[in-house]
Design an enzyme around this catalytic site. Structure first.
Site, short mmCIF file in Angstrom:
data_model
loop_
_atom_site.label_atom_id
_atom_site.label_comp_id
_atom_site.label_asym_id
_atom_site.label_seq_id
_atom_site.Cartn_x
_atom_site.Cartn_y
_atom_site.Cartn_z
N GLY A 86 -32.56 -19.85 78.48
CA GLY A 86 -32.67 -21.31 78.41
C GLY A 86 -34.05 -21.73 78.83
N CYS A 110 -32.24 -13.26 80.49
CA CYS A 110 -33.40 -14.11 80.74
C CYS A 110 -33.07 -15.19 81.77
CB CYS A 110 -33.89 -14.68 79.41
SG CYS A 110 -35.57 -15.31 79.51
N TYR A 111 -33.01 -16.46 81.39
CA TYR A 111 -32.68 -17.49 82.38
C TYR A 111 -31.33 -17.20 83.04
CZ TYR A 111 -31.52 -21.87 84.62
OH TYR A 111 -31.16 -22.79 85.54
N HIS A 161 -34.32 -10.12 75.60
CA HIS A 161 -33.26 -10.64 74.73
C HIS A 161 -32.67 -9.53 73.85
CE1 HIS A 161 -33.74 -14.95 75.53
NE2 HIS A 161 -34.97 -14.60 75.84
N GLU A 168 -30.17 -9.86 71.89
CA GLU A 168 -29.52 -10.41 70.69
C GLU A 168 -30.44 -10.52 69.49
OE1 GLU A 168 -30.32 -11.92 73.44
OE2 GLU A 168 -30.89 -14.02 73.18
N SER A 193 -12.46 -28.94 47.90
CA SER A 193 -13.68 -29.35 47.19
C SER A 193 -14.16 -28.25 46.25
CB SER A 193 -14.78 -29.65 48.21
OG SER A 193 -15.22 -28.42 48.78
N GLY A 194 -13.64 -27.05 46.46
CA GLY A 194 -14.15 -25.93 45.67
C GLY A 194 -15.16 -25.11 46.45
N GLY A 195 -15.65 -25.66 47.57
CA GLY A 195 -16.58 -24.93 48.43
C GLY A 195 -15.82 -23.88 49.23
N VAL A 196 -16.57 -22.99 49.84
CA VAL A 196 -15.91 -21.86 50.49
C VAL A 196 -15.05 -22.29 51.68
CG1 VAL A 196 -18.01 -21.27 51.77
CG2 VAL A 196 -16.27 -19.55 51.48
N ASP A 197 -15.49 -23.29 52.44
CA ASP A 197 -14.73 -23.67 53.64
C ASP A 197 -13.36 -24.24 53.28
OD1 ASP A 197 -17.18 -23.08 54.62
OD2 ASP A 197 -17.73 -25.15 55.11
N SER A 198 -13.35 -25.18 52.34
CA SER A 198 -12.05 -25.77 52.00
C SER A 198 -11.21 -24.78 51.22
CB SER A 198 -12.22 -27.09 51.24
OG SER A 198 -12.72 -26.87 49.94
N ALA A 199 -11.85 -23.91 50.45
CA ALA A 199 -11.08 -22.92 49.69
C ALA A 199 -10.38 -21.94 50.63
CB ALA A 199 -11.99 -22.16 48.74
N LYS A 241 -20.06 -19.47 59.52
CA LYS A 241 -20.01 -19.47 58.05
C LYS A 241 -19.83 -18.07 57.45
CE LYS A 241 -20.70 -22.00 54.29
NZ LYS A 241 -20.11 -23.31 54.06
#
Ligand code: XMP
Length: 554
Positions: A97, A124-125, A210, A212, A264-270, A410
């Site tokens: 941070g 780190c922090y 770090h 990550e 909607s046809g997008g991946v999230d709603s699908a 995502k």
């Protein structure tokens, strides 16, 4: 809980059973203290909490942990045990941070980390905060250490660095450093600039670098050691296991109730709709609104996939004329968004009236939305973002929300989509904005302009896919500008539309880089557009990154 056994395998228990059960008792005891998120309890069998001290890398840590098949959630330094206990924390990672421990109001390690007695890894922090709170001394470094450094391990083995050689490259980004260790701690490693670059006290670890980021090549192994050797995680958190538990949870939440879902046809709603369908079958009705601002064949594809192939109950609403009517004369981008957003809510309400017995509304809210709307990720404060976009659903509908993807990133959703057997064209689909082509037709939106844009967009996607570039790009599309230009075709002078091509790479749409598309791909796109779309006589390529540009032109 320290285990010094053969290399960790994610599916094999690597933990000391006695100590695990002691831990579980503590966790159970604490659980009795009541939870506001009761329904979430036992959502996962184990998890790791990432305490976010404001590092740009906090989400990345959460992602890395999940890639190692351990569930993780981001929490704020103000979080309480009650807020985090539902994921059954096996360990905690304290992020980096921007603060210094001596700053006024500097965030500190939450009390539950010490009380719960679970292993901790301060990065780190996070390391400095641990050291400071436990009686060590943190001082400003002689100079800022930023970038590559070589970490040298001291004598004595530690589970955190198990399997790693004496020295390794690491990525540093800090000003302060640990001057003296807290009582009971030992130094594990040093760099030229940080005499104490790693420390350990019992099951509390601190590292100044770090792990990550990709610049620390052994970072993944260090995190893996922490999860499996120090925390005794069992692993096995995969898209597959997520699907199984999500289906159980949905059934538990919804019972016999009826659910509606805006598709909607997008991946999230699908993915949301498919999970719901798998869980409650015919209790689900999806509503798909054709707002007239979709790309070529989009509405047909959605119907084919969900209605015909997957046999979902799909209410198809063709509201193109309503939307286009409302957009008449509207040229301002924000006004377009507002009009489309409002109209969507009206259309959706009208459609939902036909399904008045529905009790639940399924939504594809993602984890970044949850974290963003809760400030620094306080899980208790998590609430849904009022979508800035179209697809914001009516608030007063009085439906209970089902949000099975609320804790996923995502790319994890794409993994879930694959497990669910959704076609690649949906799972790998690039993001498409809610207001659709309306914000890619500059100026007033008309049916004629939309048709021109659809033809160009089709060619762009076709060529990008043919060049095998679609998956590596964040978004690729055409913009119908409001400029006209002179050209020549055969013996004739033309005066036609100028179309811009936009192709960007990005991780999260917050920043984006214009894609260095091969000239050959650009040439094919340009050639085809001017040959196949008679209204267009000039194609330009947008070489603006974000910032300062945005991805969309409007
Ligand atoms: P910008 O243009 O702001 O876009 O760089 C960032 C990402 O958001 C998408 N976008 C939208 N999505 N409603 C949406 O659902 C909107 O009003 C909207 N505006 C931009 C854009 O496609 C990109 O992925």
């Amino acid at each position: 809980m320290v285990v010094q056994e053969p290399a960790p395998s994610h599916r094999v228990a690597t933990s000391d059973d006695l100590e695990i059960s002691t831990y579980l008792e503590i966790a159970k005891e604490k659980e009795g203290q009541g939870s506001e998120r009761g329904e979430e309890a036992a959502r996962v069998s184990e998890g790791v909490v990432i305490v976010d001290f404001g590092s740009q890398y906090s989400h990345l840590i959460a992602r890395r942990v999940r890639e190692l098949e351990v569930y993780s959630e981001v929490a704020s330094p103000d979080s309480t045990w009650d807020e985090v206990k539902s994921i059954n924390p096996k360990g905690v990672i304290l992020s980096g941070g921007p603060a210094s421990v001596y700053d006024e109001g500097a965030p500190m390690v939450p009390g539950w980390v010490y009380e719960a007695g679970i292993p901790a890894l301060g990065i780190c922090y996070g390391m400095q905060a641990l050291a400071h709170q436990l009686g060590g001394k943190v001082t400003p470094g002689l100079k800022r250490e930023y970038g590559h450094a070589v970490l040298h391990q001291g004598i004595g083995a530690s589970p955190l660095f198990e399997g790693m050689d004496g020295s390794m490259p690491v990525w540093m980004s800090h000003g302060d450093r640990i001057q003296s260790l807290p009582p009971g701690f030992e130094a594990l490693a040093y760099t030229d600039n940080s005499p104490i670059a790693a420390m350990r006290g019992g099951e509390m670890y601190g590292i100044q670098f770090h792990p990550e980021v990709a610049h620390t090549p052994q970072g993944r192994s260090i995190l893996e050691n922490f999860l499996y050797r120090v925390c005794g995680c069992r692993g096995g958190w995969t898209p597959d296991s997520f699907v199984r538990s999500a289906i159980q949870r949905i059934r538990g939440q919804v019972g016999n109730g009826r659910v509606i879902c805006a598709l909607s046809g997008g991946v999230d709603s699908a993915v949301t709709a498919t999970l719901l369908h798998k869980a409650v079958g015919s209790q689900l009705t999806c509503i798909f609104v054709n707002n007239g601002l979709l790309r070529r064949e989009e509405a047909e594809r959605v119907q084919r996939t969900f209605q015909r192939n997957m046999n979902m109950d799909l209410l198809y609403v063709d509201a193109s004329q309503r939307f286009l009517g409302r957009l008449k004369g509207v040229t301002d981008p924000e006004e377009k968004r507002k009009v489309i957003g409002e109209e969507f809510i009206r259309v959706f309400e009208d459609a939902a009236e036909e399904l008045s017995e529905a009790e639940y509304l399924a939504q594809g809210t993602l984890y970044p939305d949850v974290i963003e709307s809760a400030g620094s990720g306080n899980m208790s404060a998590a609430k849904i973002k009022t979508h800035h976009n179209v697809g914001g659903l009516p608030k007063e509908m009085n439906l209970k929300l089902v949000e099975p993807l609320r804790f996923l990133f995502k790319d994890e959703i794409r993994g879930v989509g694959e497990v669910l057997g959704l076609p690649e064209e949906i799972v790998q689909r690039q993001p498409f904005p809610g207001p659709g082509l309306a914000i890619r037709v500059l100026g007033e939106v008309t049916e004629e302009k939309l048709e021109v844009l659809r033809a160009c967009d089709w060619i762009v996607i076709d060529e990008i896919k043919a060049a095998n570039l679609y998956r590596e790009l964040w978004q690729t599309f055409a913009v119908l500008t409001d400029a006209r230009s002179v050209g020549v075709m055969g013996d004739f002078r033309t005066y036609g539309n100028v179309v811009a091509i936009r192709a960007v790479s990005s991780d999260d749409a917050m920043t984006a880089d214009w894609a260095r598309l091969p000239y050959e791909a650009l040439a094919r796109i340009s050639r085809r557009i001017v040959n196949e779309v008679p209204q267009v006589n000039r194609v330009v390529y947008d070489i603006t990154s974000k910032p300062p540009g945005t991805i969309e032109w409007e």
